[in-house]
Write an enzyme that holds these catalytic residues in place. Structure first.
Site, mmCIF file in Angstrom:
data_model
loop_
_atom_site.group_PDB
_atom_site.id
_atom_site.type_symbol
_atom_site.label_atom_id
_atom_site.label_comp_id
_atom_site.label_asym_id
_atom_site.label_seq_id
_atom_site.Cartn_x
_atom_site.Cartn_y
_atom_site.Cartn_z
ATOM 1 N N ASP A 18 58.751 -10.633 -22.254
ATOM 2 C CA ASP A 18 58.441 -11.982 -21.743
ATOM 3 C C ASP A 18 57.486 -12.684 -22.706
ATOM 4 O O ASP A 18 56.314 -12.886 -22.391
ATOM 5 C CB ASP A 18 57.805 -11.789 -20.347
ATOM 6 C CG ASP A 18 57.595 -13.087 -19.596
ATOM 7 O OD1 ASP A 18 58.111 -14.128 -20.036
ATOM 8 O OD2 ASP A 18 56.891 -13.048 -18.562
ATOM 9 N N GLU B 106 54.151 -24.035 -17.165
ATOM 10 C CA GLU B 106 52.790 -23.506 -17.344
ATOM 11 C C GLU B 106 52.100 -24.092 -18.572
ATOM 12 O O GLU B 106 52.741 -24.723 -19.427
ATOM 13 C CB GLU B 106 52.853 -21.971 -17.446
ATOM 14 C CG GLU B 106 53.494 -21.474 -18.732
ATOM 15 C CD GLU B 106 54.026 -20.046 -18.629
ATOM 16 O OE1 GLU B 106 54.548 -19.664 -17.569
ATOM 17 O OE2 GLU B 106 53.934 -19.323 -19.638
ATOM 18 N N ASP C 48 58.812 -21.431 -17.768
ATOM 19 C CA ASP C 48 57.869 -21.045 -18.840
ATOM 20 C C ASP C 48 57.037 -22.266 -19.288
ATOM 21 O O ASP C 48 56.461 -22.941 -18.471
ATOM 22 C CB ASP C 48 58.627 -20.402 -20.009
ATOM 23 C CG ASP C 48 59.051 -18.961 -19.713
ATOM 24 O OD1 ASP C 48 58.506 -18.358 -18.772
ATOM 25 O OD2 ASP C 48 59.929 -18.448 -20.414
HETATM 26 C C1 MIC Z 1 55.872 -14.709 -12.561
HETATM 27 C C2 MIC Z 1 56.203 -14.381 -13.974
HETATM 28 O O1 MIC Z 1 55.926 -15.494 -14.772
HETATM 29 C C3 MIC Z 1 57.697 -14.092 -14.130
HETATM 30 O O2 MIC Z 1 58.240 -14.394 -15.208
HETATM 31 O O3 MIC Z 1 58.287 -13.547 -13.209
HETATM 32 C C4 MIC Z 1 55.462 -13.115 -14.509
HETATM 33 C C5 MIC Z 1 55.584 -11.918 -13.616
HETATM 34 C C6 MIC Z 1 55.165 -10.587 -14.198
HETATM 35 O O4 MIC Z 1 55.282 -10.388 -15.431
HETATM 36 O O5 MIC Z 1 54.790 -9.712 -13.436
HETATM 37 C C7 MIC Z 1 53.995 -13.500 -14.757
HETATM 38 O O6 MIC Z 1 53.194 -13.406 -13.825
HETATM 39 O O7 MIC Z 1 53.682 -13.929 -15.887
HETATM 40 MG MG MG Z 2 57.219 -16.001 -16.223
#
Ligand code: MIC
Ligand code: MG
Length: 295
Positions: free
Chosen positions: A58, A115, A87
């Site tokens: 991610d 975000e 994102d």
């Molecule tokens: C909510 C989140 O943005 C996601 O992409 O699901 C993630 C979740 C995670 O990695 O546990 C985040 O909190 O950044």
């Molecule tokens: Mg996320």
């Protein structure tokens, strides 16, 4: 004829279930399972698209089209309103953010969160996050709000500022985003229950609590979060994590034992699968079609 708006359904669910439980659905099959379990809203996780659909971390690697493909697959078969992780908006200009919002509405999403991390983002629960200036974040939100082709589509502002600059900054950013038109806020990586109430009091719009496992936020219960004035509770990757563990166990067992006999009991049965995806409805329609053609 009135037009169905996923955004309207999402807003209604937030009003009627307080706080609204929103579960991550990694694919269309899971969306149907979540619907059966009674959820009134589901979530497409950015971390989930990256890890699940692409096998990547991610870190801002997946693109808008990757997410749109997964949105369409879900909304094509499931009418539960879908909140989508946008994102940082998929591009640095207002035009990029506008394109993202328009495309998500067209794909059938009900809501998205954007975000304030820099483009080369990280998971919100990892160290080393960097955020853009308050002004740049406000511009992202304004662009998103402005681009809406459905006024009921929900724009949620996520701020990652708590871990980077502290509570005051996060509160200030959340409020500035609401003043710029955000409908809801998502303060990321909250560490204390009482902080949610501070956000709720400051912004006066629904606040989302991200109760993701193995992160910075304790696994608060719905009752605890209700007491802290939380409007939505997110479980972004819970089923995904469980699904991966289950798959790993099955792969290991078949390789080790030379048979799946020891793990069959842990599997969804053929009939359970068919129920989940309405197999029998399709079959009946097919039979009816052939019967009509034979006449
Ligand atoms: C909510 C989140 O943005 C996601 O992409 O699901 C993630 C979740 C995670 O990695 O546990 C985040 O909190 O950044
Ligand atoms: Mg996320």
């Amino acid at each position: 004829m009135s037009h169905y708006s996923a955004g309207v359904a999402f807003r209604k669910a937030v009003q009627e279930e307080s706080p609204l439980q929103v579960v991550g659905a990694i694919n269309a099959n899971h969306a149907l399972l979540a619907k059966r379990a009674g959820y009134r809203a589901i979530y497409l996780s950015g971390g989930g698209v990256a890890a699940g659909s692409l096998g990547l971390p991610d870190l801002g690697i997946s693109g808008l089209d990757d997410v749109l493909t997964d949105i369409r697959r879900i909304t094509d078969v499931c009418d539960v309103p879908l909140l989508v992780d946008a994102d940082t908006g998929f591009g640095s200009s207002a035009f990029n953010v506008a394109r993202t919002v328009k495309s998500m509405i067209k794909a059938g999403a009900a809501a998205c969160h954007i975000e304030d991390q820099v483009g080369a983002k990280r998971c919100g629960h990892r160290p080393g996050k960097e955020i853009v200036s308050l002004q740049e974040m406000v511009d992202r939100i304004k662009a998103a709000v402005d681009a809406r082709t459905d006024p009921d589509f929900v724009i949620m502002a996520r701020t990652d500022a708590l871990a980077v600059e502290g509570l005051e900054s996060a509160l200030e950013r959340a409020l500035a985003c609401v003043e710029a038109g955000a409908d809801m806020v998502f303060p990321e990586a909250i560490t204390d229950l009482a902080m949610y109430a501070q956000f709720a009091k400051a912004v006066r719009v629904p606040v989302l609590a991200n109760i993701t496992e193995f992160g910075a936020t304790p696994l608060f219960t719905v009752d605890q979060l209700k007491g802290a004035d939380v409007g939505l509770v997110l479980y972004p990757l819970s089923a995904f994590r469980a699904m991966n563990k289950a798959a790993e166990n099955v792969y290991t067992a078949i390789r080790r034992d030379g048979t799946q006999q020891n793990v069959v009991a842990s599997m969804q049965t053929r009939m359970e699968l068919y129920e989940a995806i309405n197999y029998h409805d399709f079959e009946q329609k097919l039979d009816a079609l052939f019967a009509a053609q034979k006449k």
